[in-house]
Write a protein that holds these residues in place. Structure first.
Motif, PDB file in Angstrom:
ATOM      1  N   ARG A 306       0.866  -1.183   0.000  1.00  0.00           N
ATOM      2  CA  ARG A 306       0.000   0.000   0.000  1.00  0.00           C
ATOM      3  C   ARG A 306       0.899   1.228   0.000  1.00  0.00           C
ATOM      4  O   ARG A 306       1.600   1.496   0.966  1.00  0.00           O
ATOM      5  N   ASP A 321      -4.403   0.425  -4.243  1.00  0.00           N
ATOM      6  CA  ASP A 321      -5.406  -0.381  -3.556  1.00  0.00           C
ATOM      7  C   ASP A 321      -4.718  -1.493  -2.759  1.00  0.00           C
ATOM      8  O   ASP A 321      -3.482  -1.548  -2.661  1.00  0.00           O
ATOM      9  N   GLU A 322      -5.530  -2.398  -2.177  1.00  0.00           N
ATOM     10  CA  GLU A 322      -4.958  -3.435  -1.324  1.00  0.00           C
ATOM     11  C   GLU A 322      -4.079  -4.410  -2.106  1.00  0.00           C
ATOM     12  O   GLU A 322      -3.257  -5.124  -1.527  1.00  0.00           O
ATOM     13  N   LYS A 323      -4.219  -4.431  -3.432  1.00  0.00           N
ATOM     14  CA  LYS A 323      -3.370  -5.294  -4.251  1.00  0.00           C
ATOM     15  C   LYS A 323      -2.128  -4.573  -4.749  1.00  0.00           C
ATOM     16  O   LYS A 323      -1.361  -5.127  -5.532  1.00  0.00           O
TER      17      LYS A 323
END
Length: 370
Positions: A306, A321-323
């Motif tokens: 992140r 994003d979280e990915k």
């Protein structure tokens, strides 16, 4: 002589663009074999700059690998008239050119100078190489057809025909017709046209008719037109002819704002005058958006991170994003991205985005030393 040309361009800034061009010239020949032997390739580069967002200046540099001599078995046996008509040359050429384009209402006028400097042993002198000066005018009709006229002259000296060098006509006149297959990036124009009083009957109230057009002078329907005077606001929408009517407060100054999908918002100020007045607003189209997209990973292990990404010179910030993935919409241009994340060393990357292009970045961050 038949030619096949291509051009590939991209924007550096809203004012500056570069293009690479290629051309293949197919001289007339007695048979197919001779025709292919005489094929002449040409390479070049063009830089264009918008001066004061209105006048376009272009510079052209190129090189021609001239093979047209091979299209004829015995070129020296041709008559003088045939040599002139065939436009055969045994010398390569360095190509130089400059063009200035000026919009004059619905007509675009241009002045061009070009020079083909012959190279090689025995080549004519530069002053005897083909040089052209050309004046042209074009007008766009029905958003698709572009008729035009041009007048040109060649001031260069004339080499002897037995040297097999190109000789330009001393003077020429031409009528041209172009067809727009895909609309090009429009040139920005002045955003506000002078206000014209057309009141015939003195009225107690002040009325304003606003006509909204695009850079080609075509009406823009559905544009939102807003008048603001202190706390008083009045809104309207343009009709199919690009017209909107509003009421003004006499003797007061109003801020006029026009917004339309696909165009940059425009603002100006209008003085309330009893009677009726009209104003034309020319909208500038949005530059096509590009994208920078990618992902941020840890250098050790390749796990998503992140991170926060700051884009300069836009001062635009976005978080992954979280990915670890991100997508940033930007106009065409060159950018510097600063990527930061807790526990990791910051990193800078550069990205160049072309018109309607997508630039992909994969960022691997190192762990910060403890």
């Amino acid at each position: 002589c038949t030619s096949l040309a291509t051009r590939h361009g991209f924007a550096i800034t809203p004012e500056l663009s570069l293009a690479a061009r290629t051309k293949l010239r197919f001289p007339a020949a007695a048979n197919v074999s001779r025709g292919f032997r005489g094929v002449t390739p040409e390479l070049g580069a063009i830089a264009s700059y918008l001066v004061r967002r209105k006048y376009e200046l272009s510079l052209d540099l190129g090189y021609r690998f001239d093979r047209s001599e091979n299209s004829v078995a015995r070129p020296t046996a041709l008559s003088r008239a045939d040599l002139l008509a065939a436009s055969i040359s045994r010398y390569d050429s360095a190509l130089l050119g400059a063009l200035v384009s000026v919009p004059l209402g619905p007509v675009t006028a241009s002045a061009e100078w070009s020079w083909e400097v012959a190279l090689g042993s025995g080549a004519p002198s530069p002053l005897a190489s083909p040089m052209r000066a050309r004046l042209a005018a074009q007008m766009k009709l029905a958003e698709r057809y572009v008729p035009g006229v041009e007048l040109g002259l060649s001031p260069s000296a004339r080499p002897s025909l037995d040297r097999l060098a190109r000789i330009e006509p001393r003077l020429w006149f031409a009528l041209t017709v172009g067809v727009v297959i895909e609309r090009a990036r429009p040139k920005p124009t002045d955003t506000v046209q002078p206000t014209v009083q057309i009141s015939e009957v003195e009225l107690e109230e002040a009325l304003l008719d606003v006509r909204v057009v695009d850079p080609a002078g075509v009406a823009v329907s559905g544009a939102e037109v807003e008048l603001e005077n202190g706390e008083r606001r009045e809104r309207s929408e343009t009709d199919a002819e690009g017209l909107a009517a509003l009421n003004l407060t006499p003797e007061n100054e109003h801020k006029l704002t026009v917004a339309a999908e696909g165009f940059e918002p425009q603002q100006t100020h209008v003085q309330g005058v009893r009677g009726r007045q009209t104003m034309a607003m020319t909208m500038v189209r949005h530059l096509p958006e590009g994208e920078i997209k990618g992902s941020v990973r840890s250098l050790r292990g390749g796990k998503p991170v992140r991170a926060r990404i700051t884009v300069s010179p836009l001062d635009k910030t976005i978080d992954t994003d979280e990915k670890g993935d991100f997508v940033i919409g930007v106009p065409p241009g060159q950018y510097t991205l600063e990527i930061t994340a807790p526990g990791h060393e910051p990193q800078q990357r550069t990205a160049t985005v072309e018109r309607l292009g997508v630039t992909i970045l994969v960022v691997d961050l190192r762990r910060a030393p403890k």
